[in-house]
Scaffold this motif. Structure first.
Motif, PDB file in Angstrom:
ATOM      1  N   ARG A 138       0.842  -1.193   0.000  1.00 15.73           N
ATOM      2  CA  ARG A 138       0.000   0.000   0.000  1.00 15.73           C
ATOM      3  C   ARG A 138       0.875   1.241   0.000  1.00 15.73           C
ATOM      4  NH1 ARG A 138      -3.490   1.655   5.259  1.00 15.73           N
ATOM      5  NH2 ARG A 138      -4.215   3.690   4.544  1.00 15.73           N
ATOM      6  N   GLY A 139       0.373   2.347  -0.579  1.00 13.53           N
ATOM      7  CA  GLY A 139       1.146   3.574  -0.571  1.00 13.53           C
ATOM      8  C   GLY A 139       0.277   4.811  -0.702  1.00 13.53           C
ATOM      9  N   LEU A 140       0.820   5.931  -0.254  1.00 17.39           N
ATOM     10  CA  LEU A 140       0.163   7.235  -0.345  1.00 17.39           C
ATOM     11  C   LEU A 140       0.959   8.138  -1.270  1.00 17.39           C
ATOM     12  CD1 LEU A 140      -1.833   9.499   0.746  1.00 17.39           C
ATOM     13  CD2 LEU A 140      -0.072   9.971   2.466  1.00 17.39           C
ATOM     14  N   SER A 141       0.267   8.818  -2.182  1.00 15.84           N
ATOM     15  CA  SER A 141       0.879   9.823  -3.041  1.00 15.84           C
ATOM     16  C   SER A 141       2.020   9.223  -3.872  1.00 15.84           C
ATOM     17  CB  SER A 141       1.354  10.997  -2.180  1.00 15.84           C
ATOM     18  OG  SER A 141       1.768  12.078  -2.972  1.00 15.84           O
ATOM     19  N   GLN A 142       3.241   9.744  -3.720  1.00 17.29           N
ATOM     20  CA  GLN A 142       4.345   9.151  -4.471  1.00 17.29           C
ATOM     21  C   GLN A 142       4.592   7.713  -4.031  1.00 17.29           C
ATOM     22  OE1 GLN A 142       8.660   9.828  -4.074  1.00 17.29           O
ATOM     23  NE2 GLN A 142       8.535  11.029  -5.971  1.00 17.29           N
ATOM     24  N   GLY A 165      -3.862   1.937  -3.019  1.00 20.12           N
ATOM     25  CA  GLY A 165      -3.200   3.202  -3.293  1.00 20.12           C
ATOM     26  C   GLY A 165      -4.077   4.371  -2.914  1.00 20.12           C
ATOM     27  N   MET A 166      -3.465   5.402  -2.347  1.00 17.98           N
ATOM     28  CA  MET A 166      -4.193   6.582  -1.903  1.00 17.98           C
ATOM     29  C   MET A 166      -3.591   7.816  -2.560  1.00 17.98           C
ATOM     30  SD  MET A 166      -4.339   5.618   2.194  1.00 17.98           S
ATOM     31  CE  MET A 166      -2.536   5.644   2.344  1.00 17.98           C
ATOM     32  N   CYS A 167      -4.427   8.571  -3.269  1.00 17.30           N
ATOM     33  CA  CYS A 167      -4.026   9.877  -3.821  1.00 17.30           C
ATOM     34  C   CYS A 167      -2.755   9.779  -4.656  1.00 17.30           C
ATOM     35  CB  CYS A 167      -3.839  10.890  -2.701  1.00 17.30           C
ATOM     36  SG  CYS A 167      -5.331  11.175  -1.724  1.00 17.30           S
ATOM     37  N   GLY A 168      -2.691   8.795  -5.531  1.00 13.18           N
ATOM     38  CA  GLY A 168      -1.471   8.592  -6.309  1.00 13.18           C
ATOM     39  C   GLY A 168      -1.686   8.707  -7.802  1.00 13.18           C
ATOM     40  N   TRP A 169      -0.686   8.261  -8.535  1.00 16.05           N
ATOM     41  CA  TRP A 169      -0.722   8.263  -9.992  1.00 16.05           C
ATOM     42  C   TRP A 169       0.135   7.119 -10.493  1.00 16.05           C
ATOM     43  CZ3 TRP A 169       2.710  11.083  -7.197  1.00 16.05           C
ATOM     44  CH2 TRP A 169       4.021  11.170  -7.643  1.00 16.05           C
ATOM     45  N   GLY A 239      -7.976   4.962  -4.057  1.00 13.07           N
ATOM     46  CA  GLY A 239      -8.851   6.015  -3.559  1.00 13.07           C
ATOM     47  C   GLY A 239      -8.194   7.375  -3.736  1.00 13.07           C
ATOM     48  N   HIS A 240      -9.015   8.405  -3.954  1.00 13.33           N
ATOM     49  CA  HIS A 240      -8.454   9.732  -4.246  1.00 13.33           C
ATOM     50  C   HIS A 240      -9.433  10.804  -3.789  1.00 13.33           C
ATOM     51  CE1 HIS A 240      -5.054  11.109  -6.992  1.00 13.33           C
ATOM     52  NE2 HIS A 240      -5.518  12.231  -6.478  1.00 13.33           N
ATOM     53  N   GLY A 241      -8.888  11.856  -3.169  1.00 12.90           N
ATOM     54  CA  GLY A 241      -9.698  13.008  -2.810  1.00 12.90           C
ATOM     55  C   GLY A 241      -9.996  13.864  -4.027  1.00 12.90           C
TER      56      GLY A 241
END
Length: 302
Positions: A138-142, A165-169, A239-241
């Motif tokens: 799992r990871g956030l952003s970068q 994944g949270m708020c990533g690309w 997931g993404h804000g």
């Protein structure tokens, strides 16, 4: 007079650019392992406590929802960040502006290669302890971007339990998606002997997702022979804000589109009013998704 003998290279090992990960022990017997990557500029010490202590229900925090889970929080190595005037910060890889994510992609190559190799080593260690079906990445952003690339380049024989994944690309998203689309348009039935070009390079007649991941591994200078694509059997939740001011939500949507074209089982959630961070709703969705994906024990035994 004889020259002094050089040091035996087999007995000298350069220090790892990655600090030892922060390991939070399970509340009960160790049966599962989460490997969780922080965002650019952060570190394990700052990132882990608030995440684990976030309440996901009236009686459970994120940590207590998985009493048998060990939580492994690695810290990114120090690298010069081009978008911060080459300041040295913790980052999994370097990259240009996310307003133009398909430009200056060469900046990503070294860091993504090194970080993917490092994450693969953490995965192998966790798998040896609890089994591949009990490991989550799992990871956030970068950290989300790095986790996605590590999953795409993972060549283990079996898929891990899940990825989040949270708020990533997704780095190299445009190039990989173009390869799949070109493969589909060249041979809609999935067969034949066509050879076509992607950005001036000849591409053979393997299926599009395999071609795309082969491109990714070659771009990162990682061995691309014998791709087994276990990532296609890893359930993935992103997931993404909607109000994300750092990583626009559209980049998350594009990542999902590409991952689905690559044959990855991807679930997508958007969160109104949320910026560049996680929320109780996001973590609750993660907990509930794992309940569906696995047969783990998720709450403390009574």
């Amino acid at each position: 007079m004889a020259s002094p003998s050089p040091a035996n290279p087999s007995t000298t090992k350069p220090p790892s650019p990655y600090p030892d990960p922060l390991i939070i022990p399970p509340l009960q017997d160790h049966k599962q392992t989460f490997i969780i990557l922080h965002g650019r500029g952060s570190n394990a010490i700052d990132f882990a406590p608030p995440l684990l202590d976030t309440s996901v229900s009236e009686s459970q925090t994120f940590r207590s929802s998985f009493p048998h889970a060990q939580f492994v929080f690695p810290t990114a190595s120090k690298r010069r960040a081009q978008i911060y005037h080459r300041s040295i910060i913790n980052q999994w890889f370097d990259n240009g502006s996310l307003q133009t994510p398909n430009e200056r992609t060469y900046l990503q190559i070294e860091g993504l290669r090194e970080t993917s190799t490092y994450i693969h080593s953490l995965l192998k260690s966790a798998i040896a302890q609890v089994g591949v079906e009990n490991v989550v990445l799992r990871g956030l952003s970068q950290g989300c971007a790095a986790a996605l690339i590590a999953l795409l380049t993972w060549d283990g024989e079996e898929p891990i339990a899940a990825g989040f994944g949270m708020c990533g690309w997704l780095p190299f998203r445009k190039q990989m998606e173009e390869i799949v689309i070109a493969s589909e348009s060249s041979d809609p039935n999935g067969g034949g002997d066509d050879v076509f070009e992607i950005q001036g390079e000849a591409v053979g007649n393997d299926d599009g997702p395999t071609q795309a991941v082969a491109f990714l591994k070659e771009e990162l200078e990682m061995a691309a022979e014998g791709l087994s694509m276990p990532v296609q059997r890893v359930p993935l939740l992103l997931g993404h804000g909607v109000e994300d001011e750092k990583v626009p939500v559209e980049l998350g949507r594009e990542a999902v589109s590409c991952l689905k074209r690559l044959g990855v089982n991807t679930e997508w959630h958007e969160y109104d009013g949320l910026g560049h961070w996680y929320s109780v709703a996001m973590l609750s969705d993660l907990v509930n998704s794992l309940r569906v994906m696995t047969s783990w024990e998720h709450t403390q035994d009574q």
